[in-house]
Design a protein around this motif. Structure first.
Motif, PDB file in Angstrom:
ATOM      1  N   VAL A 109      11.037   4.776   3.009  1.00 13.54           N
ATOM      2  CA  VAL A 109      10.090   4.849   4.024  1.00 13.54           C
ATOM      3  C   VAL A 109       9.608   3.490   4.518  1.00 13.54           C
ATOM      4  CG1 VAL A 109       7.495   5.322   4.552  1.00 13.54           C
ATOM      5  CG2 VAL A 109       8.772   6.681   2.955  1.00 13.54           C
TER       6      VAL A 109
ATOM      7  N   ARG B 290       6.559   3.520   9.404  1.00 14.27           N
ATOM      8  CA  ARG B 290       6.255   5.045   8.936  1.00 14.27           C
ATOM      9  C   ARG B 290       7.256   5.983   9.263  1.00 14.27           C
ATOM     10  NH1 ARG B 290       3.068   2.223   6.739  1.00 14.27           N
ATOM     11  NH2 ARG B 290       0.796   2.898   6.419  1.00 14.27           N
TER      12      ARG B 290
ATOM     13  N   ARG C  41       0.578  -1.071   0.120  1.00 18.17           N
ATOM     14  CA  ARG C  41       0.045  -0.124  -0.005  1.00 18.17           C
ATOM     15  C   ARG C  41       0.833   1.264  -0.072  1.00 18.17           C
ATOM     16  NH1 ARG C  41      -3.939  -0.480   4.730  1.00 18.17           N
ATOM     17  NH2 ARG C  41      -4.613  -2.349   3.412  1.00 18.17           N
TER      18      ARG C  41
ATOM     19  N   HIS D 120       7.833   0.532   6.830  1.00 16.96           N
ATOM     20  CA  HIS D 120       6.367   0.165   7.123  1.00 16.96           C
ATOM     21  C   HIS D 120       5.998   0.592   8.431  1.00 16.96           C
ATOM     22  CE1 HIS D 120       5.746  -1.852   3.371  1.00 16.96           C
ATOM     23  NE2 HIS D 120       6.557  -2.378   3.285  1.00 16.96           N
TER      24      HIS D 120
ATOM     25  N   VAL E 138       2.303   5.102   0.848  1.00 14.86           N
ATOM     26  CA  VAL E 138       2.435   5.935   2.061  1.00 14.86           C
ATOM     27  C   VAL E 138       2.469   7.552   1.739  1.00 14.86           C
ATOM     28  CG1 VAL E 138       3.840   6.404   4.250  1.00 14.86           C
ATOM     29  CG2 VAL E 138       3.624   4.108   3.257  1.00 14.86           C
ATOM     30  N   ARG E 139       1.632   8.209   2.359  1.00 15.82           N
ATOM     31  CA  ARG E 139       1.770   9.781   2.061  1.00 15.82           C
ATOM     32  C   ARG E 139       2.811  10.178   2.361  1.00 15.82           C
ATOM     33  NH1 ARG E 139      -1.989  13.875   0.950  1.00 15.82           N
ATOM     34  NH2 ARG E 139      -1.365  15.767   1.992  1.00 15.82           N
TER      35      ARG E 139
END
Length: 620
Positions: free
Chosen positions: A577, A581, A547, A579, A549-550
């Protein structure tokens, strides 16, 4: 004017000649020279007036005075009415006891010699003789004294005088004087004093009592007379007492409660008053005064169970007195929980119930159910109480209590041959082998023995159980049916002697095989579930890691703490990045680990290995 000691009777006479007067005087004349001399021999005094006559009256003197007075308007003297006085001679003076001015005709024309005082000896009669009249003076009696007191409205003194001389009075009645006194007090508004006098005046006259009660009701003063009503041998009609109780119940609950406590229950219809109290409780159901009074009414009516229920609900201090006095121990067995709500220490409660151990047991049992620790100092005592009155709850008590002395409990259980309780205590004290031996030898219950071994989950206990059962076919059957899930049944089967007949052996073996097959099926089923769950979780993790990530201008590099995105987005840059975050500039990351191409988040790996092992690399 002071009270006169003599009563005067006037007798009118026609004009008498000198000879007629002399004749009448001789009829009344008595010799008093000696009497007067005796008085004068012990007392000497002077008078302000002329003395027309003297006569004895016990130790006093009756004197007839001729009075001349000066006029305020003229200098000349004028003659006043003659005066009859009673005086008390003293050694050097005298004291006036009473004084009466006599009204006789033409007294203005009379001289001192025109009056005479004659005495009828032994009759206390005195005759005052004037030319025109004869006045008879008679010593006053108690009736006259009471007349005078009543005339002056001295009712209390009149009543006292009548009571003292009730045998001598002829014209007066003590009760009538008392009634006059009560009427006088009521007119004055002194209702309490009037009601108090009713006790003394009305005596045992029921009719007068009831009349007075209704009079006090009319003037709104029933409360004043309530405390003085007869309640001994003389009793009024029950309606009278009920009327007063209803009056108090309307306006004064405390006064009503006082009357209920003070008045014997025989005075009124108890059930009628109970109904009236219940009617008031419907409007005020929590009134403690009414509830307490209702309990007292129930007690008098011997409805002790209802009284007890009220006392318990109110936590009334008299509840134990009621229980002991009327032997209500059997009635509180289902109300023992209410006893526990009292604001009393457990110690006091135990002392109160010491003479009734069966109730003490119920109380302590309920207390233990509510709070295992509140009565902990009595747990040792409870062992004996449970053993005596409630054995079914002994074992649960031993299991739940942490304050019970195990040695004492074991001693009691062994004395009473309580095997189950003894087994539990032995196991709790660590002597499991002895406990298992008791189950097998004394209970001879293989199922309990197996259950006990399962609870303890001790290999040595299973060995003891197998060793004890190996020569007992019924025990072997039980073991074969139950041992499979805890111990390898092959260990038991190998120890069975050849030729031993074991009941239902085939069924037992079939059950062992079925249990084994069931275990295999369970394992396979669990394996399938585990594989499916693992695959599902792996797919979920893969989707999560894939998915996006912003990343925006607010994010910073966890290493250099600079903005993660460069100010000039046209230049090429690389961002990593994880996971977890956490974000880093690629050049800020340390060199790769032992696994080529795999990097870890420095922050997370310092805490635990792996949370940030997956990375997402952004390049431009």
């Amino acid at each position: 004017m002071p009270y006169s000691a003599v009563k005067l009777y006037y007798i009118k006479l026609k004009l008498l000649s000198d000879s007629e007067q002399s004749c009448f005087s001789r009829l009344l004349k008595r010799k008093y020279c000696k009497d007067v001399f005796l008085f004068l021999s012990v007392s000497a005094f002077e008078t302000e007036f002329f003395i027309s006559g003297l006569a004895p009256l016990a130790d006093q003197l009756v004197t007839l005075f001729f009075v001349k007075e000066n006029s305020d308007q003229m200098d000349e003297e004028f003659r006043a009415r003659p005066r009859l006085d009673i005086i008390q001679p003293l050694p050097e003076s005298c004291e006036e006891i009473s004084s009466d001015a006599l009204t006789v005709r033409y007294f203005q024309d009379n001289e001192c010699r025109d009056y005479r005082l004659e005495h009828a000896e032994g009759e206390s009669l005195f005759y005052i003789i004037s030319p025109k009249d004869i006045v008879v003076a008679k010593e006053r009696d108690q009736d006259d004294h009471i007349d005078w007191l009543l005339e002056k409205k001295k009712y209390e003194e009149a009543l006292m005088a009548a009571e003292i001389s009730f045998k001598n009075i002829k014209r007066h009645d003590v009760q009538k004087i008392g009634m006059a006194y009560i009427n006088h007090l009521v007119e004055k508004g002194d209702y309490d004093s009037a009601a108090r006098k009713c006790q003394k005046v009305l005596g045992k006259n029921m009719e007068l009592w009831e009349n007075e009660v209704y009079r006090f009701k009319t003037i709104g003063q029933l409360k004043a007379i309530s405390q003085y009503l007869p309640r001994g041998d003389l009793r009024l009609r029950p309606a009278i007492y009920e009327m007063i109780l209803h009056e108090f119940l309307k306006t004064d609950y405390e006064g009503f409660a006082t009357l209920i406590r003070e008045w014997p229950g025989e005075l009124y219809n108890n059930m009628a008053i109970v109904q009236a109290v219940n009617d008031h409780l419907k409007r005020d159901p929590t009134n403690s005064t009414l509830l307490t009074t209702l309990a007292e009414l129930y007690t008098y009516d011997q409805r002790y169970d209802r009284a007890l229920e009220i006392y318990l609900r109110l936590r009334h201090k008299d509840v134990y007195q009621l229980i002991h006095k009327h032997n209500l121990f059997s009635s509180i067995e289902d109300k023992i929980v209410l006893l526990m709500d009292f604001d009393k220490e457990v110690k006091i409660m135990v002392e109160e119930l010491a003479d009734r151990p069966e109730l003490l047991h119920v109380y302590l049992h309920k207390l233990f159910k509510r709070d295992h620790h509140k009565g902990q100092k009595y747990h040792e005592r409870q062992i004996g109480l449970y053993a005596e009155y409630d054995r079914p709850n002994l074992l649960p008590f031993l299991r739940d209590s942490t304050h019970c002395p195990l040695e004492k409990a074991l001693e009691i259980c062994q004395q009473r041959n309580f095997v189950e309780e003894t087994v539990f205590l032995l196991s709790r004290m660590g002597n499991c082998r002895r406990a298992l031996q008791m189950i097998m030898e004394e209970l001879e219950d293989v199922d309990k023995a197996i259950e006990f071994a399962k609870e303890q989950d001790d290999a040595e206990l299973w060995e003891d159980l197998i060793s004890y059962s190996i020569d007992k076919p019924p025990f072997i059957t039980g073991l074969l049916n139950n041992i499979g899930t805890h111990v390898d049944p092959i260990l038991l089967i190998h120890r069975i002697k050849e030729g031993m007949e074991i009941p239902n052996l085939r069924d037992s073996l079939v059950k062992i095989l079925q249990d084994y097959n069931l275990q295999i099926l369970l394992r396979e089923g669990c394996k399938k579930i585990l594989v499916a769950d693992s695959l599902s979780l792996l797919q979920k993790m893969h989707r999560t890691q894939m998915r996006g990530v912003r990343v925006d201008e607010e994010n910073i590099c966890e290493s250099c703490h600079a903005t993660i995105l460069p100010s000039d987005m046209a230049k090429p840059f690389s961002v990593v990045v994880f996971h977890c975050r956490h974000m880093f500039h690629k050049e800020c990351l340390p060199s790769s680990g032992t696994i080529p191409g795999v990097q870890f988040c420095n922050i997370c790996s310092a805490k635990r290995r792996g949370p940030g092992s997956g990375i997402l690399e952004m390049k431009k």
